[in-house]
Design a protein around this motif. Structure first.
Motif, PDB file in Angstrom:
ATOM      1  N   PHE A 146      43.569  34.318  30.300  1.00  0.00           N
ATOM      2  CA  PHE A 146      42.830  33.529  31.292  1.00  0.00           C
ATOM      3  C   PHE A 146      41.369  33.362  30.874  1.00  0.00           C
ATOM      4  O   PHE A 146      40.458  33.897  31.517  1.00  0.00           O
ATOM      5  N   PRO A 147      41.098  32.623  29.812  1.00  0.00           N
ATOM      6  CA  PRO A 147      39.727  32.498  29.313  1.00  0.00           C
ATOM      7  C   PRO A 147      38.738  31.942  30.336  1.00  0.00           C
ATOM      8  O   PRO A 147      37.545  32.242  30.255  1.00  0.00           O
ATOM      9  N   LEU A 148      39.212  31.185  31.314  1.00  0.00           N
ATOM     10  CA  LEU A 148      38.323  30.679  32.354  1.00  0.00           C
ATOM     11  C   LEU A 148      37.646  31.821  33.115  1.00  0.00           C
ATOM     12  O   LEU A 148      36.540  31.675  33.629  1.00  0.00           O
ATOM     13  N   LEU A 149      38.303  32.973  33.157  1.00  0.00           N
ATOM     14  CA  LEU A 149      37.789  34.128  33.906  1.00  0.00           C
ATOM     15  C   LEU A 149      37.011  35.106  33.035  1.00  0.00           C
ATOM     16  O   LEU A 149      36.702  36.210  33.464  1.00  0.00           O
ATOM     17  N   ASP A 150      36.673  34.708  31.821  1.00  0.00           N
ATOM     18  CA  ASP A 150      36.007  35.599  30.865  1.00  0.00           C
ATOM     19  C   ASP A 150      34.489  35.591  31.043  1.00  0.00           C
ATOM     20  O   ASP A 150      33.760  34.994  30.265  1.00  0.00           O
ATOM     21  N   HIS A 151      34.044  36.247  32.089  1.00  0.00           N
ATOM     22  CA  HIS A 151      32.612  36.455  32.338  1.00  0.00           C
ATOM     23  C   HIS A 151      32.413  37.961  32.464  1.00  0.00           C
ATOM     24  O   HIS A 151      32.853  38.568  33.437  1.00  0.00           O
ATOM     25  N   LYS A 152      31.798  38.550  31.448  1.00  0.00           N
ATOM     26  CA  LYS A 152      31.722  40.019  31.349  1.00  0.00           C
ATOM     27  C   LYS A 152      31.137  40.692  32.592  1.00  0.00           C
ATOM     28  O   LYS A 152      31.690  41.698  33.052  1.00  0.00           O
ATOM     29  N   PRO A 153      30.025  40.206  33.156  1.00  0.00           N
ATOM     30  CA  PRO A 153      29.512  40.884  34.357  1.00  0.00           C
ATOM     31  C   PRO A 153      30.526  40.887  35.502  1.00  0.00           C
ATOM     32  O   PRO A 153      30.645  41.869  36.227  1.00  0.00           O
ATOM     33  N   ALA A 154      31.264  39.788  35.647  1.00  0.00           N
ATOM     34  CA  ALA A 154      32.276  39.713  36.701  1.00  0.00           C
ATOM     35  C   ALA A 154      33.429  40.670  36.420  1.00  0.00           C
ATOM     36  O   ALA A 154      33.925  41.348  37.332  1.00  0.00           O
ATOM     37  N   LEU A 155      33.857  40.748  35.157  1.00  0.00           N
ATOM     38  CA  LEU A 155      34.946  41.662  34.804  1.00  0.00           C
ATOM     39  C   LEU A 155      34.545  43.113  35.042  1.00  0.00           C
ATOM     40  O   LEU A 155      35.331  43.908  35.566  1.00  0.00           O
ATOM     41  N   MET A 156      33.326  43.461  34.631  1.00  0.00           N
ATOM     42  CA  MET A 156      32.873  44.838  34.834  1.00  0.00           C
ATOM     43  C   MET A 156      32.821  45.186  36.319  1.00  0.00           C
ATOM     44  O   MET A 156      33.275  46.251  36.737  1.00  0.00           O
ATOM     45  N   ARG A 157      32.277  44.270  37.106  1.00  0.00           N
ATOM     46  CA  ARG A 157      32.162  44.514  38.544  1.00  0.00           C
ATOM     47  C   ARG A 157      33.559  44.618  39.182  1.00  0.00           C
ATOM     48  O   ARG A 157      33.806  45.480  40.021  1.00  0.00           O
ATOM     49  N   ALA A 158      34.476  43.736  38.774  1.00  0.00           N
ATOM     50  CA  ALA A 158      35.844  43.771  39.305  1.00  0.00           C
ATOM     51  C   ALA A 158      36.538  45.082  38.945  1.00  0.00           C
ATOM     52  O   ALA A 158      37.235  45.683  39.772  1.00  0.00           O
ATOM     53  N   PHE A 159      36.340  45.526  37.707  1.00  0.00           N
ATOM     54  CA  PHE A 159      36.969  46.765  37.248  1.00  0.00           C
ATOM     55  C   PHE A 159      36.455  47.962  38.052  1.00  0.00           C
ATOM     56  O   PHE A 159      37.233  48.778  38.540  1.00  0.00           O
ATOM     57  N   VAL A 160      35.141  48.055  38.189  1.00  0.00           N
ATOM     58  CA  VAL A 160      34.551  49.174  38.932  1.00  0.00           C
ATOM     59  C   VAL A 160      34.971  49.132  40.399  1.00  0.00           C
ATOM     60  O   VAL A 160      35.319  50.162  40.981  1.00  0.00           O
ATOM     61  N   CYS A 161      34.958  47.953  40.989  1.00  0.00           N
ATOM     62  CA  CYS A 161      35.363  47.825  42.384  1.00  0.00           C
ATOM     63  C   CYS A 161      36.822  48.261  42.556  1.00  0.00           C
ATOM     64  O   CYS A 161      37.163  48.967  43.513  1.00  0.00           O
ATOM     65  N   THR A 162      37.663  47.868  41.617  1.00  0.00           N
ATOM     66  CA  THR A 162      39.086  48.213  41.692  1.00  0.00           C
ATOM     67  C   THR A 162      39.312  49.707  41.520  1.00  0.00           C
ATOM     68  O   THR A 162      40.086  50.316  42.263  1.00  0.00           O
ATOM     69  N   THR A 163      38.638  50.315  40.553  1.00  0.00           N
ATOM     70  CA  THR A 163      38.912  51.720  40.251  1.00  0.00           C
ATOM     71  C   THR A 163      38.157  52.678  41.166  1.00  0.00           C
ATOM     72  O   THR A 163      38.721  53.673  41.625  1.00  0.00           O
ATOM     73  N   LYS A 164      36.903  52.403  41.419  1.00  0.00           N
ATOM     74  CA  LYS A 164      36.059  53.365  42.142  1.00  0.00           C
ATOM     75  C   LYS A 164      36.051  53.145  43.646  1.00  0.00           C
ATOM     76  O   LYS A 164      36.034  54.094  44.413  1.00  0.00           O
ATOM     77  N   ARG A 165      36.017  51.893  44.082  1.00  0.00           N
ATOM     78  CA  ARG A 165      35.875  51.634  45.517  1.00  0.00           C
ATOM     79  C   ARG A 165      37.207  51.459  46.213  1.00  0.00           C
ATOM     80  O   ARG A 165      37.397  51.928  47.318  1.00  0.00           O
ATOM     81  N   GLU A 166      38.115  50.713  45.586  1.00  0.00           N
ATOM     82  CA  GLU A 166      39.385  50.408  46.235  1.00  0.00           C
ATOM     83  C   GLU A 166      40.531  51.235  45.653  1.00  0.00           C
ATOM     84  O   GLU A 166      41.594  51.316  46.250  1.00  0.00           O
ATOM     85  N   GLY A 167      40.307  51.817  44.504  1.00  0.00           N
ATOM     86  CA  GLY A 167      41.350  52.592  43.842  1.00  0.00           C
ATOM     87  C   GLY A 167      41.224  54.068  44.135  1.00  0.00           C
ATOM     88  O   GLY A 167      40.655  54.478  45.144  1.00  0.00           O
ATOM     89  N   ASP A 168      41.710  54.865  43.197  1.00  0.00           N
ATOM     90  CA  ASP A 168      41.721  56.313  43.420  1.00  0.00           C
ATOM     91  C   ASP A 168      40.551  57.034  42.769  1.00  0.00           C
ATOM     92  O   ASP A 168      40.535  58.255  42.695  1.00  0.00           O
ATOM     93  N   GLY A 169      39.568  56.274  42.273  1.00  0.00           N
ATOM     94  CA  GLY A 169      38.331  56.885  41.785  1.00  0.00           C
ATOM     95  C   GLY A 169      38.306  57.273  40.332  1.00  0.00           C
ATOM     96  O   GLY A 169      37.312  57.809  39.855  1.00  0.00           O
ATOM     97  N   ASP A 170      39.384  57.010  39.607  1.00  0.00           N
ATOM     98  CA  ASP A 170      39.381  57.366  38.193  1.00  0.00           C
ATOM     99  C   ASP A 170      38.767  56.232  37.359  1.00  0.00           C
ATOM    100  O   ASP A 170      38.170  55.310  37.917  1.00  0.00           O
ATOM    101  N   ASP A 171      38.893  56.313  36.059  1.00  0.00           N
ATOM    102  CA  ASP A 171      38.224  55.367  35.163  1.00  0.00           C
ATOM    103  C   ASP A 171      39.156  54.329  34.562  1.00  0.00           C
ATOM    104  O   ASP A 171      38.835  53.727  33.546  1.00  0.00           O
ATOM    105  N   TRP A 172      40.314  54.112  35.157  1.00  0.00           N
ATOM    106  CA  TRP A 172      41.248  53.127  34.627  1.00  0.00           C
ATOM    107  C   TRP A 172      42.026  52.504  35.782  1.00  0.00           C
ATOM    108  O   TRP A 172      42.083  53.036  36.885  1.00  0.00           O
ATOM    109  N   VAL A 173      42.650  51.375  35.481  1.00  0.00           N
ATOM    110  CA  VAL A 173      43.489  50.686  36.458  1.00  0.00           C
ATOM    111  C   VAL A 173      44.932  51.111  36.213  1.00  0.00           C
ATOM    112  O   VAL A 173      45.412  51.079  35.081  1.00  0.00           O
ATOM    113  N   GLU A 174      45.582  51.515  37.280  1.00  0.00           N
ATOM    114  CA  GLU A 174      46.997  51.867  37.226  1.00  0.00           C
ATOM    115  C   GLU A 174      47.807  50.708  37.796  1.00  0.00           C
ATOM    116  O   GLU A 174      47.259  49.811  38.432  1.00  0.00           O
TER     117      GLU A 174
END
Length: 178
Positions: A57-85
């Motif tokens: 999905f190259p249209l979605l390749d914006h690094k600041p957005a990816l980093m923020r999405a990853f952190v939000c998924t893992t730390k805020r909405e996920g189980d707090g670890d450093d990866w997406v399950e």
């Protein structure tokens, strides 16, 4: 003040496609997960997410957005670890869209491409957010958003402000296709 808008229509068609798949095609979602989790260990890092987005999905390749999405998924909405399950995967997809929309608006306002907004850029960019504020209201809002008082609005601060003003991108449920 009205809630700011994060309209970024270039994502609409892809978002509709992905919503359709996420909300009804479990096999395709499982293929996406397999492509993302290339080593099959059941967890994915930010680097793996970045690689998958660049390819799929190259249209979605914006690094600041990816980093923020990853952190939000893992730390805020996920189980707090450093990866997406796997059980966090749909949430990651939703967050990637949301933060790409927010980043697109932020990037449109950031005229000198330094990834931070000055008061002047913010004030001139208010129409991108569907807001029309007086100079005094704009300055007060800028100061409210600039939570670290650095004299600039950073993308993280902008995201927090948008989230606080309740501008979600809806339609992809984190409970879909689990």
């Amino acid at each position: 003040m009205a809630a700011p808008s994060v309209q970024a229509h270039e994502f609409d068609a892809l978002e509709s496609q992905i919503k359709e798949i996420v909300n009804g095609n479990k096999d395709e979602v499982n293929k996406w997960w397999a492509a993302l989790d290339v080593n099959g260990n059941g967890i994915v890092s930010l680097a793996e997410v970045d690689r998958w987005i660049v390819i799929a999905f190259p249209l979605l390749d914006h690094k600041p957005a990816l980093m923020r999405a990853f952190v939000c998924t893992t730390k805020r909405e996920g189980d707090g670890d450093d990866w997406v399950e796997r059980h966090e995967f749909i949430t990651l997809i939703r967050n990637i869209f949301y933060f790409n929309r927010v980043f697109k608006v932020f990037d449109d306002i950031d005229k000198n491409d330094d990834r931070r907004l000055t008061l002047e850029e913010f004030t001139k960019g208010l129409p991108h957010l569907g807001l029309h504020l007086s100079a005094a209201e704009a300055k007060a809002t800028f100061n409210e958003i600039d939570s670290n008082h650095g004299g600039f609005i950073l993308f993280d601060e902008f995201c927090q402000w948008i989230a606080n003003k309740h501008c979600p991108v809806g339609g992809i449920s984190s409970k879909s296709s689990k």
